[in-house]
Scaffold this motif. Structure first.
Motif, short mmCIF file in Angstrom:
data_model
loop_
_atom_site.label_atom_id
_atom_site.label_comp_id
_atom_site.label_asym_id
_atom_site.label_seq_id
_atom_site.Cartn_x
_atom_site.Cartn_y
_atom_site.Cartn_z
N SER A 62 -35.72 -34.83 66.72
CA SER A 62 -36.67 -34.41 65.69
C SER A 62 -36.09 -34.53 64.28
CB SER A 62 -37.14 -32.97 65.93
OG SER A 62 -37.69 -32.85 67.23
N GLY A 63 -35.04 -35.32 64.12
CA GLY A 63 -34.40 -35.48 62.82
C GLY A 63 -35.18 -36.39 61.88
N ALA A 64 -34.79 -36.37 60.61
CA ALA A 64 -35.48 -37.15 59.59
C ALA A 64 -34.87 -38.54 59.40
CB ALA A 64 -35.45 -36.41 58.25
N ASN A 65 -33.60 -38.73 59.85
CA ASN A 65 -32.90 -39.98 59.59
C ASN A 65 -32.22 -40.52 60.85
OD1 ASN A 65 -33.28 -39.95 56.65
ND2 ASN A 65 -31.86 -38.21 56.68
N VAL A 66 -31.94 -41.80 60.82
CA VAL A 66 -31.08 -42.43 61.82
C VAL A 66 -29.70 -42.55 61.19
CG1 VAL A 66 -30.73 -44.39 63.35
CG2 VAL A 66 -33.05 -43.71 62.70
N GLN A 67 -28.68 -42.07 61.88
CA GLN A 67 -27.33 -42.00 61.34
C GLN A 67 -26.46 -43.13 61.89
OE1 GLN A 67 -26.55 -38.24 63.04
NE2 GLN A 67 -28.13 -37.22 61.86
N ARG A 68 -25.54 -43.60 61.07
CA ARG A 68 -24.65 -44.71 61.43
C ARG A 68 -23.20 -44.24 61.36
NH1 ARG A 68 -22.41 -49.04 58.23
NH2 ARG A 68 -23.45 -48.11 56.43
N TYR A 69 -22.47 -44.45 62.47
CA TYR A 69 -21.07 -44.01 62.56
C TYR A 69 -20.15 -45.18 62.90
CZ TYR A 69 -22.77 -39.17 63.05
OH TYR A 69 -23.37 -37.95 62.85
N SER A 70 -18.90 -45.06 62.48
CA SER A 70 -17.88 -45.97 62.99
C SER A 70 -17.55 -45.55 64.41
CB SER A 70 -16.62 -45.89 62.12
OG SER A 70 -15.93 -44.67 62.35
N THR A 71 -16.85 -46.40 65.15
CA THR A 71 -16.49 -46.05 66.52
C THR A 71 -15.44 -44.95 66.56
OG1 THR A 71 -14.89 -47.87 66.55
CG2 THR A 71 -17.08 -48.31 67.47
N ALA A 72 -14.84 -44.65 65.42
CA ALA A 72 -13.89 -43.53 65.34
C ALA A 72 -14.60 -42.22 64.99
CB ALA A 72 -12.82 -43.83 64.30
N GLY A 73 -15.91 -42.30 64.74
CA GLY A 73 -16.67 -41.09 64.46
C GLY A 73 -16.91 -40.79 63.01
N THR A 74 -16.55 -41.68 62.11
CA THR A 74 -16.80 -41.47 60.69
C THR A 74 -18.26 -41.74 60.36
OG1 THR A 74 -14.55 -42.17 60.12
CG2 THR A 74 -16.17 -42.19 58.35
N LEU A 75 -18.92 -40.78 59.72
CA LEU A 75 -20.31 -40.95 59.31
C LEU A 75 -20.36 -41.97 58.17
CD1 LEU A 75 -23.30 -40.10 59.51
CD2 LEU A 75 -22.79 -38.31 57.83
N LEU A 76 -21.04 -43.08 58.40
CA LEU A 76 -21.11 -44.14 57.40
C LEU A 76 -22.37 -44.06 56.56
CD1 LEU A 76 -19.92 -47.09 59.69
CD2 LEU A 76 -18.54 -45.72 58.10
N SER A 77 -23.48 -43.61 57.18
CA SER A 77 -24.74 -43.55 56.44
C SER A 77 -25.77 -42.74 57.20
CB SER A 77 -25.29 -44.96 56.20
OG SER A 77 -26.59 -44.91 55.64
#
Length: 265
Positions: free
Chosen positions: A62-77
């Protein structure tokens, strides 16, 4: 919109090596090779893996955004806005080849947002950078409970999975969908072999088979595109409640999103 099960606060993404070539391996072993806690998500309802960029995309229930992470878990966007209504019967997917969705030609690794919250599922193609909607496909499949889907590069079609909550003949059903019209090409029910609650579906393009996960199951199931059960993959000890899956086409590894009670890993 249905509620998440009580206590589902545990979240992790697990990379698992998957060997699909062993035709006689009824219970092939999965091994955890990496994991991280998605910092911007409290519950995970959809996951996709971008093999071209080696990044993980996650949609919070139910979130407002789609999130993008590196494979190490860093939130990119977190800048890609969710199209359509808020949903926890939902999935994200990245195509593995150029294809046409509702008469719009999309590039390889196009970001797809599958919203199965109300009535038949809608599939949106999004610009990965701006979040702009490039195309929308209104499908003929779903009774307000489509929880996952994937593009099948070999067949040139889409596959969607509906959870058990839909009930009767609609529950635990997988459908092959035309990307041009959204019409149902074929369906099969998996209720006798796999129970889908919160869950997802992915295509292994090395074999053409479908890989299903569910928050109800302690295993992953593999099916042919026509519905024959190939084999199960028991989850590693202590892992459960899978709600999303993506495949790294360059390595064959699975990336799966988990949401279950018990604390962080």
């Amino acid at each position: 919109m249905r509620s998440r099960p009580i206590g589902h606060v545990f979240r992790a993404v697990l990379a698992m090596a998957l060997v699909l070539a062993a035709s006689d391996a009824a219970f092939a072993q999965l091994t955890i090779t990496a994991q991280f806690d998605p910092s911007a998500s409290s519950d995970n309802c959809g996951l996709a893996f971008d093999s071209s960029a080696h990044e993980v995309w996650i949609h919070e229930c139910s979130g407002a955004n789609v999130q993008r992470y590196s494979t190490a878990g860093t939130l990119l966007s977190s800048a890609v806005a969710r199209p359509g209504e808020a949903a926890n019967d939902v999935d994200v997917e990245l195509s593995t080849a150029p294809f046409s969705l509702a008469a719009t030609v999309l590039p390889a690794n196009a970001l797809l947002f599958i919203n199965g919250e109300t009535g038949p599922a809608e599939i949106y193609a999004l610009d990965k950078t701006t979040g702009a909607v490039l195309s929308t496909l209104n499908t003929s499949f779903g009774a307000s409970h489509v929880v996952g889907g994937a593009y099948h590069r070999i067949r040139g079609t889409l596959f969607l999975v509906q959870d058990k909550v839909a009930g009767a003949t609609n529950g635990n059903r997988i459908a092959e969908i035309s990307p041009a019209t959204g019409s149902v090409l074929s369906t099969f029910q998996i209720a006798s072999t796999f129970s889908v609650n919160f869950g997802d579906l992915e295509v292994c393009n090395a074999t053409g088979n479908l890989i299903a996960v569910s928050s109800d199951e302690s295993r992953i199931a593999e099916y042919t595109p026509t519905g024959t059960l190939v084999q199960y993959f028991p989850l590693p000890v202590g892992r459960s409640s899978l709600a999303g899956i993506g495949i790294d086409e360059s390595t064959g590894d699975l990336w799966v999103a988990s949401s279950a009670g018990g604390g962080d890993v």
